[in-house]
Design an enzyme around this catalytic site. Structure first.
Site, PDB file in Angstrom:
ATOM      1  N   HIS A  38     -56.571  27.067-113.700  1.00  0.00           N
ATOM      2  CA  HIS A  38     -55.926  27.655-112.525  1.00  0.00           C
ATOM      3  C   HIS A  38     -57.007  28.058-111.529  1.00  0.00           C
ATOM      4  O   HIS A  38     -58.086  28.483-111.914  1.00  0.00           O
ATOM      5  CB  HIS A  38     -55.126  28.902-112.939  1.00  0.00           C
ATOM      6  CG  HIS A  38     -54.101  29.312-111.940  1.00  0.00           C
ATOM      7  ND1 HIS A  38     -54.401  30.083-110.849  1.00  0.00           N
ATOM      8  CD2 HIS A  38     -52.784  29.008-111.846  1.00  0.00           C
ATOM      9  CE1 HIS A  38     -53.304  30.269-110.132  1.00  0.00           C
ATOM     10  NE2 HIS A  38     -52.300  29.622-110.717  1.00  0.00           N
ATOM     11  N   ASP A  57     -47.240  26.453-116.524  1.00  0.00           N
ATOM     12  CA  ASP A  57     -46.596  25.156-116.800  1.00  0.00           C
ATOM     13  C   ASP A  57     -46.775  24.694-118.228  1.00  0.00           C
ATOM     14  O   ASP A  57     -46.194  23.679-118.619  1.00  0.00           O
ATOM     15  CB  ASP A  57     -47.177  24.104-115.842  1.00  0.00           C
ATOM     16  CG  ASP A  57     -46.801  24.413-114.410  1.00  0.00           C
ATOM     17  OD1 ASP A  57     -47.703  24.497-113.560  1.00  0.00           O
ATOM     18  OD2 ASP A  57     -45.603  24.615-114.153  1.00  0.00           O
TER      19      ASP A  57
HETATM   20  C1  SDX Z   1     -49.529  25.872-110.628  1.00  0.00           C
HETATM   21  O1  SDX Z   1     -52.041  28.230-107.090  1.00  0.00           O
HETATM   22  C2  SDX Z   1     -51.096  28.651-107.819  1.00  0.00           C
HETATM   23  O2  SDX Z   1     -50.875  29.845-107.926  1.00  0.00           O
HETATM   24  C3  SDX Z   1     -50.265  27.580-108.525  1.00  0.00           C
HETATM   25  C4  SDX Z   1     -49.205  28.079-109.489  1.00  0.00           C
HETATM   26  C5  SDX Z   1     -48.088  28.805-108.778  1.00  0.00           C
HETATM   27  O3  SDX Z   1     -47.377  29.584-109.443  1.00  0.00           O
HETATM   28  O4  SDX Z   1     -47.857  28.506-107.574  1.00  0.00           O
HETATM   29  O5  SDX Z   1     -49.794  28.958-110.448  1.00  0.00           O
HETATM   30  C6  SDX Z   1     -48.543  26.919-110.238  1.00  0.00           C
HETATM   31  O6  SDX Z   1     -49.724  24.957-109.885  1.00  0.00           O
HETATM   32  C7  SDX Z   1     -50.298  26.048-111.918  1.00  0.00           C
HETATM   33  C8  SDX Z   1     -51.394  24.940-112.102  1.00  0.00           C
HETATM   34  C9  SDX Z   1     -50.691  23.692-112.658  1.00  0.00           C
HETATM   35  N1  SDX Z   1     -51.614  22.556-112.684  1.00  0.00           N
HETATM   36  C10 SDX Z   1     -52.072  22.047-113.847  1.00  0.00           C
HETATM   37  O7  SDX Z   1     -51.844  22.536-114.950  1.00  0.00           O
HETATM   38  C11 SDX Z   1     -52.873  20.763-113.684  1.00  0.00           C
HETATM   39  C12 SDX Z   1     -54.150  20.849-114.530  1.00  0.00           C
HETATM   40  N2  SDX Z   1     -55.009  21.866-113.933  1.00  0.00           N
HETATM   41  C13 SDX Z   1     -55.937  21.453-112.945  1.00  0.00           C
HETATM   42  O8  SDX Z   1     -55.865  20.255-112.338  1.00  0.00           O
HETATM   43  C14 SDX Z   1     -56.716  22.560-112.265  1.00  0.00           C
HETATM   44  O9  SDX Z   1     -57.037  23.483-113.208  1.00  0.00           O
HETATM   45  C15 SDX Z   1     -56.031  23.223-111.093  1.00  0.00           C
HETATM   46  C16 SDX Z   1     -55.570  22.236-110.084  1.00  0.00           C
HETATM   47  C17 SDX Z   1     -54.871  24.032-111.553  1.00  0.00           C
HETATM   48  C18 SDX Z   1     -57.057  24.156-110.449  1.00  0.00           C
HETATM   49  O10 SDX Z   1     -58.029  23.362-109.895  1.00  0.00           O
HETATM   50  P1  SDX Z   1     -59.320  24.027-109.194  1.00  0.00           P
HETATM   51  O11 SDX Z   1     -59.189  25.473-109.021  1.00  0.00           O
HETATM   52  O12 SDX Z   1     -59.630  23.200-107.985  1.00  0.00           O
HETATM   53  O13 SDX Z   1     -60.386  23.855-110.300  1.00  0.00           O
HETATM   54  P2  SDX Z   1     -61.311  22.609-110.410  1.00  0.00           P
HETATM   55  O14 SDX Z   1     -60.494  21.370-110.329  1.00  0.00           O
HETATM   56  O15 SDX Z   1     -62.438  22.800-109.454  1.00  0.00           O
HETATM   57  O16 SDX Z   1     -61.832  22.759-111.912  1.00  0.00           O
HETATM   58  C19 SDX Z   1     -62.945  23.552-112.200  1.00  0.00           C
HETATM   59  C20 SDX Z   1     -63.606  22.831-113.369  1.00  0.00           C
HETATM   60  C21 SDX Z   1     -63.838  21.333-113.080  1.00  0.00           C
HETATM   61  O17 SDX Z   1     -64.960  20.928-113.821  1.00  0.00           O
HETATM   62  P3  SDX Z   1     -66.397  20.824-113.001  1.00  0.00           P
HETATM   63  O18 SDX Z   1     -66.161  19.888-111.842  1.00  0.00           O
HETATM   64  O19 SDX Z   1     -66.721  22.245-112.586  1.00  0.00           O
HETATM   65  O20 SDX Z   1     -67.361  20.260-114.040  1.00  0.00           O
HETATM   66  O21 SDX Z   1     -62.732  22.863-114.515  1.00  0.00           O
HETATM   67  C22 SDX Z   1     -62.329  21.543-114.857  1.00  0.00           C
HETATM   68  C23 SDX Z   1     -62.620  20.661-113.676  1.00  0.00           C
HETATM   69  O22 SDX Z   1     -62.914  19.337-114.103  1.00  0.00           O
HETATM   70  N3  SDX Z   1     -60.890  21.618-115.114  1.00  0.00           N
HETATM   71  C24 SDX Z   1     -60.265  21.005-116.116  1.00  0.00           C
HETATM   72  C25 SDX Z   1     -58.910  21.374-115.988  1.00  0.00           C
HETATM   73  N4  SDX Z   1     -58.763  22.169-114.928  1.00  0.00           N
HETATM   74  C26 SDX Z   1     -59.981  22.310-114.382  1.00  0.00           C
HETATM   75  N5  SDX Z   1     -60.720  20.204-117.092  1.00  0.00           N
HETATM   76  C27 SDX Z   1     -59.791  19.749-117.966  1.00  0.00           C
HETATM   77  N6  SDX Z   1     -58.480  20.057-117.924  1.00  0.00           N
HETATM   78  C28 SDX Z   1     -58.006  20.869-116.938  1.00  0.00           C
HETATM   79  N7  SDX Z   1     -56.709  21.172-116.889  1.00  0.00           N
END
Ligand code: SDX
Length: 428
Positions: free
Chosen positions: A305, A363
């Site tokens: 998140h 989720d």
């Molecule tokens: C919702 O914003 C909100 O409040 C949203 C929400 C709401 O109520 O409105 O809470 C609802 O959307 C919840 C999130 C649902 N999405 C997912 O579950 C999809 C999987 N999660 C991700 O794609 C990710 O964690 C996000 C999109 C939720 C957040 O992305 P960020 O903040 O841009 O984080 P990032 O992509 O920069 O990740 C940071 C690091 C990265 O690695 P590095 O580049 O630093 O090496 O963490 C890794 C990412 O690769 N990472 C993951 C991961 N999520 C982040 N690695 C593996 N699996 C994951 N799920």
């Protein structure tokens, strides 16, 4: 506590006011940055940017706290119902008994949709994704409810808000019924919000439908968990659309479109599909490795998140609700629940997830719960949109009523071609 921040850029040194919230990080007011320095800030994902001032919801991602108008989500979910949370988000205070009765009554009496909307559905293919139908149908509400599209009129804003909150369950249920080829079911005024919705989804003309109170309570609690969440992507979309003066139906349709993405509200559908793809606990290490592999675009859906760097408090409540619903529907031995629980255990003990502070989000457990309630995977994000409508509306209302409000118009870092002259096609 400082009240100013100084920036030096080349020959220029400029002071900016620092503003303090009730709780949470201070903000540096950079509104005059471009005027005074000729430079923009650059923050494409808005990781360090506050887009507005708000009094509605506050998240402390480090400790996993979520407050709606100051009340913890755990207390609202356990002690109240969804329409009480709606009232709180919209008006800022918990309703008195009389206010709650009036609000419930007003919502109940706006649950029917214009009969002509039933014709609108027939334009879609039956196998269309329900979110595509929701985007189209909610946007089309502006074509049916012209008398509540003037956002300058507080009365019309209130009417549009009540119509959206009241009619989203009816439209979501109609979307489901159209998808499965069953006749639409009209709302019943003697049922509460969640029970009415379950009946509109699962009743058929051939027999009486008895709402299971355990499932209705679970559905209501799931709505509470999804009601609002600060300036997430879809809420920011609604605010930006609203900043141009667009009508509330168009703004909510824009929010639904944004929520659909798998990185946002679409994650509940993607997460269940992922759990089904993993299939059995013995395949979890393979998927954990994929999630950690920089060269593999796979991510653990339902994990991570932007704000929560601790357990999403909603995920804990959702897990508890999952157990209740699986028990009540005879799916206590759902194999996907075992996969989810094992996956969480593996991930939370893995250095990669610990270092990056990746925890289950709202989720992660919702898909298993919604499937046990009887919904197909493609309806999961529709339910998220149904519940989030009140949050979008509350945030839109706050923005429209903010005297400082202006149209949102970000700038850019331009790295394209410099000015050059047109070359006739004969010379290319
Ligand atoms: C919702 O914003 C909100 O409040 C949203 C929400 C709401 O109520 O409105 O809470 C609802 O959307 C919840 C999130 C649902 N999405 C997912 O579950 C999809 C999987 N999660 C991700 O794609 C990710 O964690 C996000 C999109 C939720 C957040 O992305 P960020 O903040 O841009 O984080 P990032 O992509 O920069 O990740 C940071 C690091 C990265 O690695 P590095 O580049 O630093 O090496 O963490 C890794 C990412 O690769 N990472 C993951 C991961 N999520 C982040 N690695 C593996 N699996 C994951 N799920």
């Amino acid at each position: 506590m400082t009240d100013k921040s100084t920036l030096t850029l080349g020959e220029k040194t400029v002071d900016f006011a620092v503003r303090h919230g009730t709780i949470g990080p201070d903000v540096i007011d950079i509104g005059a940055l471009y005027k005074n320095t000729g430079a923009f800030t650059y923050d494409p994902g808005f990781t360090s940017t506050a887009s507005c001032e708000s009094k509605i919801t506050y998240i402390d991602g480090d400790i996993g706290m979520l407050l709606h108008r100051g009340y913890p989500i755990e207390q609202l979910a356990e002690q109240g119902d969804f329409l009480e949370t709606c009232y709180l988000l919209l008006y800022g205070e918990l309703p008195t008994a009389a206010q709650k009765k009036d609000f419930d009554n007003r919502v109940t009496r706006h649950t029917m949709v214009h009969e002509q909307m039933t014709k609108f559905f027939t334009g879609f293919r039956r196998d269309a994704h329900p979110m595509a139908v929701m985007v189209g149908t909610v946007g089309a509400m502006a074509a049916f409810y012209h008398d509540s599209t003037d956002i300058a009129d507080p009365h019309q804003r209130m009417v549009a808000s009540m119509r959206l909150i009241a009619k989203m369950p009816t439209i979501a249920a109609m979307t489901y019924k159209y998808h499965v080829g069953q006749p639409f079911v009209y709302p019943k005024n003697d049922l509460d919000y969640a029970a009415n919705f379950l009946r509109m989804c699962f009743a058929v003309p051939c027999e009486e439908y008895q709402v299971n109170p355990v499932l209705a309570r679970a559905m209501d609690r799931i709505f509470i968990l999804h009601a609002d969440h600060e300036q997430n992507a879809s809420t920011s979309t609604v605010r930006l659309a609203g900043s141009s003066g667009a009508n509330p139906f168009a703004c909510i349709a824009a929010g639904i479109a944004c929520l659909w993405g798998p990185a946002h509200g679409g994650a509940n559908e993607a997460c269940l599909n992922m759990l089904e793809e993993i299939g059995t606990p013995d395949r979890i290490p393979e998927y954990i490795a994929k999630a950690k592999d920089k060269n593999d675009p796979f991510r653990l859906m339902g994990f991570g998140h932007r704000v929560y760097k601790n357990y999403d408090p909603r995920a804990k409540i959702m897990q508890k609700t999952m157990y209740e619903v699986l028990e009540a529907t005879g799916h206590a031995d759902d194999p996907l629940m075992q996969v989810a629980l094992e996956l969480e255990k593996h991930a939370l003990s893995d250095d990669y997830f610990i270092e990056k502070k990746l925890y289950p989000n709202v989720d992660f457990y919702s898909g298993i719960t919604l499937r046990a309630l009887g919904f197909p995977t493609t309806m999961f994000t529709v339910l998220f949109a149904l519940a989030r409508t009140v949050g979008w509306i509350a945030q839109w209302k706050e923005m429209v009523e903010d005297p400082q409000q202006r149209i949102g118009r970000p700038r850019q870092l331009y790295t394209g071609a410099e000015k050059r002259d047109y070359v006739d096609i004969s010379g290319r």
